[in-house]
Design a protein around this motif. Structure first.
Motif, PDB file in Angstrom:
ATOM      1  N   ASP A  71       0.848  -1.186   0.000  1.00 50.52           N
ATOM      2  CA  ASP A  71       0.000   0.000   0.000  1.00 50.52           C
ATOM      3  C   ASP A  71       0.891   1.245   0.000  1.00 50.52           C
ATOM      4  N   LEU A  72       0.755   2.060  -1.051  1.00 53.34           N
ATOM      5  CA  LEU A  72       1.626   3.230  -1.199  1.00 53.34           C
ATOM      6  C   LEU A  72       1.380   4.283  -0.129  1.00 53.34           C
ATOM      7  N   ASN A  73       0.297   4.174   0.598  1.00 58.28           N
ATOM      8  CA  ASN A  73       0.029   5.114   1.684  1.00 58.28           C
ATOM      9  C   ASN A  73       0.802   4.779   2.958  1.00 58.28           C
ATOM     10  N   LEU A  74       1.421   3.588   2.990  1.00 54.73           N
ATOM     11  CA  LEU A  74       2.170   3.161   4.170  1.00 54.73           C
ATOM     12  C   LEU A  74       3.642   3.510   4.021  1.00 54.73           C
ATOM     13  N   GLU A  75       4.281   3.744   5.149  1.00 53.99           N
ATOM     14  CA  GLU A  75       5.719   3.998   5.163  1.00 53.99           C
ATOM     15  C   GLU A  75       6.450   2.654   5.223  1.00 53.99           C
ATOM     16  N   PRO A  76       7.348   2.373   4.245  1.00 51.33           N
ATOM     17  CA  PRO A  76       8.078   1.095   4.264  1.00 51.33           C
ATOM     18  C   PRO A  76       8.862   0.909   5.555  1.00 51.33           C
ATOM     19  N   GLY A  77       8.778  -0.287   6.108  1.00 50.96           N
ATOM     20  CA  GLY A  77       9.463  -0.610   7.355  1.00 50.96           C
ATOM     21  C   GLY A  77       9.020  -1.981   7.844  1.00 50.96           C
ATOM     22  N   PHE A  78       9.429  -2.325   9.050  1.00 46.70           N
ATOM     23  CA  PHE A  78       9.102  -3.643   9.606  1.00 46.70           C
ATOM     24  C   PHE A  78       7.901  -3.569  10.541  1.00 46.70           C
ATOM     25  N   SER A  79       6.988  -2.681  10.233  1.00 47.61           N
ATOM     26  CA  SER A  79       5.766  -2.600  11.025  1.00 47.61           C
ATOM     27  C   SER A  79       4.791  -3.682  10.587  1.00 47.61           C
ATOM     28  N   LEU A  80       3.865  -4.039  11.475  1.00 46.23           N
ATOM     29  CA  LEU A  80       2.885  -5.081  11.174  1.00 46.23           C
ATOM     30  C   LEU A  80       2.012  -4.698   9.982  1.00 46.23           C
ATOM     31  N   ALA A  81       1.625  -3.414   9.903  1.00 49.69           N
ATOM     32  CA  ALA A  81       0.770  -2.976   8.800  1.00 49.69           C
ATOM     33  C   ALA A  81       1.487  -3.111   7.464  1.00 49.69           C
ATOM     34  N   PHE A  82       2.775  -2.750   7.431  1.00 48.42           N
ATOM     35  CA  PHE A  82       3.517  -2.835   6.167  1.00 48.42           C
ATOM     36  C   PHE A  82       3.742  -4.290   5.755  1.00 48.42           C
ATOM     37  N   VAL A  83       4.144  -5.151   6.706  1.00 45.78           N
ATOM     38  CA  VAL A  83       4.379  -6.565   6.389  1.00 45.78           C
ATOM     39  C   VAL A  83       3.092  -7.223   5.914  1.00 45.78           C
ATOM     40  N   THR A  84       1.976  -6.934   6.554  1.00 46.28           N
ATOM     41  CA  THR A  84       0.692  -7.480   6.128  1.00 46.28           C
ATOM     42  C   THR A  84       0.338  -7.012   4.726  1.00 46.28           C
ATOM     43  N   SER A  85       0.620  -5.758   4.424  1.00 49.84           N
ATOM     44  CA  SER A  85       0.346  -5.229   3.092  1.00 49.84           C
ATOM     45  C   SER A  85       1.212  -5.907   2.039  1.00 49.84           C
ATOM     46  N   VAL A  86       2.482  -6.148   2.355  1.00 52.54           N
ATOM     47  CA  VAL A  86       3.380  -6.832   1.413  1.00 52.54           C
ATOM     48  C   VAL A  86       2.878  -8.243   1.122  1.00 52.54           C
ATOM     49  N   ILE A  87       2.437  -8.949   2.153  1.00 52.32           N
ATOM     50  CA  ILE A  87       1.930 -10.317   1.963  1.00 52.32           C
ATOM     51  C   ILE A  87       0.671 -10.302   1.102  1.00 52.32           C
ATOM     52  N   ALA A  88      -0.234  -9.363   1.375  1.00 51.08           N
ATOM     53  CA  ALA A  88      -1.480  -9.288   0.606  1.00 51.08           C
ATOM     54  C   ALA A  88      -1.213  -8.962  -0.856  1.00 51.08           C
ATOM     55  N   HIS A  89      -0.298  -8.016  -1.124  1.00 43.65           N
ATOM     56  CA  HIS A  89      -0.003  -7.630  -2.502  1.00 43.65           C
ATOM     57  C   HIS A  89       0.791  -8.710  -3.237  1.00 43.65           C
ATOM     58  N   GLY A  90       1.561  -9.508  -2.494  1.00 46.13           N
ATOM     59  CA  GLY A  90       2.362 -10.548  -3.140  1.00 46.13           C
ATOM     60  C   GLY A  90       1.667 -11.879  -3.281  1.00 46.13           C
ATOM     61  N   PHE A  91       0.448 -12.008  -2.730  1.00 47.56           N
ATOM     62  CA  PHE A  91      -0.219 -13.304  -2.742  1.00 47.56           C
ATOM     63  C   PHE A  91      -0.537 -13.760  -4.169  1.00 47.56           C
ATOM     64  N   LEU A  92      -1.131 -12.907  -4.973  1.00 50.37           N
ATOM     65  CA  LEU A  92      -1.528 -13.312  -6.327  1.00 50.37           C
ATOM     66  C   LEU A  92      -0.322 -13.613  -7.224  1.00 50.37           C
ATOM     67  N   PRO A  93       0.735 -12.784  -7.249  1.00 49.81           N
ATOM     68  CA  PRO A  93       1.914 -13.190  -8.025  1.00 49.81           C
ATOM     69  C   PRO A  93       2.520 -14.509  -7.553  1.00 49.81           C
ATOM     70  N   ALA A  94       2.564 -14.707  -6.221  1.00 51.86           N
ATOM     71  CA  ALA A  94       3.115 -15.959  -5.697  1.00 51.86           C
ATOM     72  C   ALA A  94       2.228 -17.141  -6.073  1.00 51.86           C
ATOM     73  N   ALA A  95       0.912 -16.980  -5.949  1.00 54.51           N
ATOM     74  CA  ALA A  95      -0.005 -18.060  -6.315  1.00 54.51           C
ATOM     75  C   ALA A  95       0.117 -18.409  -7.789  1.00 54.51           C
TER      76      ALA A  95
END
Length: 363
Positions: A210-234
């Motif tokens: 999510d481009l509205n989030l600040e990149p880092g090791f926060s829970l919100a950012f990691v969750t967003s990375v997993i959600a955005h990467g799910f379809l390419p990974a699948a």
């Protein structure tokens, strides 16, 4: 009684002391020397292949009609002023008319040694090396994770399916694996995009987070990375798991009929131990070799998946470079992808040499 072939790692089990034990030291030394010679030969082969890839990356732009460097510099000058350092970098990569080919090749190697791939025309004035540094971690994370998951899932299901060929489970898994293996990456990515992002907005359709989030090791950012990467990974897992399943299934069917498996059954060993320690362990060796061969296919599939989902990796960068005729970026990505596939193949090849003694018998 005739000699029985034992599975890998079992041949020396139970050997007693005495002359045979005394000979273990020199034998181990010969085995280590054999492994080293095989690995050195293969390292030489891959280094030679890498040299060919680097040379082709130098020659191909110079086979283009006209002066590619001047074309690129003219395109850059339309956006901003081109500095002498930028012009020197571009000409070192794409040709200097007043220098012979050997001098150009030496300058080109010097540029590569300093990781100087020039300036991107599509993202001017950002250097190509910075763009690759931003996109490479996304692709490496996606490819490594999906390759391991597809390998483990396909191999595990192949063991179960091949252990009892013709069973009800096997009659479902084998046709399903054939169907999945025949589906191209681009088609799978498009279908997942339509089903799980457009029709059912469960997962995001583009970007790596999510481009509205600040990149880092926060829970919100990691969750967003997993959600955005799910379809390419699948996409990559669905398209590649069928091949792993079929390969392991076929090898299991052959291996469970071997004499050493029958001997283990006659000894009264448990079914699970026979399948894992005897049959699956030996049947998995071709899978490791197949891993080296399939890495190039997985990388190519990830590029297509990234382009469909606008995932911020090397694949999406390559797509943007082709669309915008960004020759410096295309040339650098071609080289990076080629060398990455060679490194991954060498690692998989080396693991196979360490696992299977038969590959170093003639060393």
């Amino acid at each position: 009684m005739t000699a029985t072939t034992l599975p890998l790692g079992e041949a020396g089990a139970g050997a007693g002391a005495g002359p045979s034990a005394a000979a273990d030291g020199p034998a181990r030394g010969r085995r280590r020397g054999g492994r080293a010679r095989v690995l050195l030969r293969r390292l030489g082969f891959y280094l030679g292949t890498a040299a060919v890839a680097i040379t082709l990356n130098f020659v191909i732009p110079r086979l283009m009609p006209g002066d590619p460097a001047s074309v690129i510099l003219n395109k850059l000058s339309q956006r901003a002023q081109v500095t002498p350092a930028t012009e020197k970098s571009i000409r070192a990569l794409f040709g200097v008319p007043d220098q012979n080919l050997w001098q150009q090749y030496l300058h080109y190697l010097s540029q590569l040694a300093h990781l100087d791939f020039g300036v991107s025309t599509a993202y001017f004035p950002q250097p190509v090396s910075e763009l690759i540094a931003q996109g490479l971690p996304w692709t490496l994370g996606l490819v490594s994770l999906t390759t391991v998951l597809a390998f483990l899932l396909g191999t595990g299901l192949g063991i179960v399916s091949g252990a009892r060929p013709g069973s009800r489970l096997d009659s479902v898994l084998a046709p399903l694996a054939t169907f999945l293996g025949s589906m191209p990456y681009f088609w799978v990515a498009t279908m997942l995009l339509l089903l799980l992002s457009v029709n059912l907005p469960v997962f995001p359709s583009q970007n790596g987070y999510d481009l509205n989030l600040e990149p880092g090791f926060s829970l919100a950012f990691v969750t967003s990375v997993i959600a955005h990467g799910f379809l390419p990974a699948a996409t990559i897992i669905i398209s590649s798991v069928g091949g792993w399943l079929l390969g392991m299934r076929n090898m299991m069917i052959t291996t469970v009929a071997e004499d050493y498996v029958s001997l283990a059954e006659a000894k009264g060993l448990g079914r699970g131990r026979i399948l894992l320690a005897y049959a699956a362990r030996n049947a998995m060796l071709p899978q490791v070799a197949g891993l080296a061969i399939s890495i190039g296919t997985v990388v190519g599939g990830s590029l297509l998946a990234e382009a469909v989902f606008a995932y911020p990796g090397i694949g999406y960068l390559f797509y943007q470079a082709v669309v915008n005729l960004d020759y410096p970026l295309m040339q650098a990505l071609f080289l990076i992808i080629s060398l990455s596939v060679l490194v991954a193949n060498f690692i998989a090849d080396s693991v196979y040499v360490l696992l299977d003694p038969r590959t170093r018998e003639d060393a």
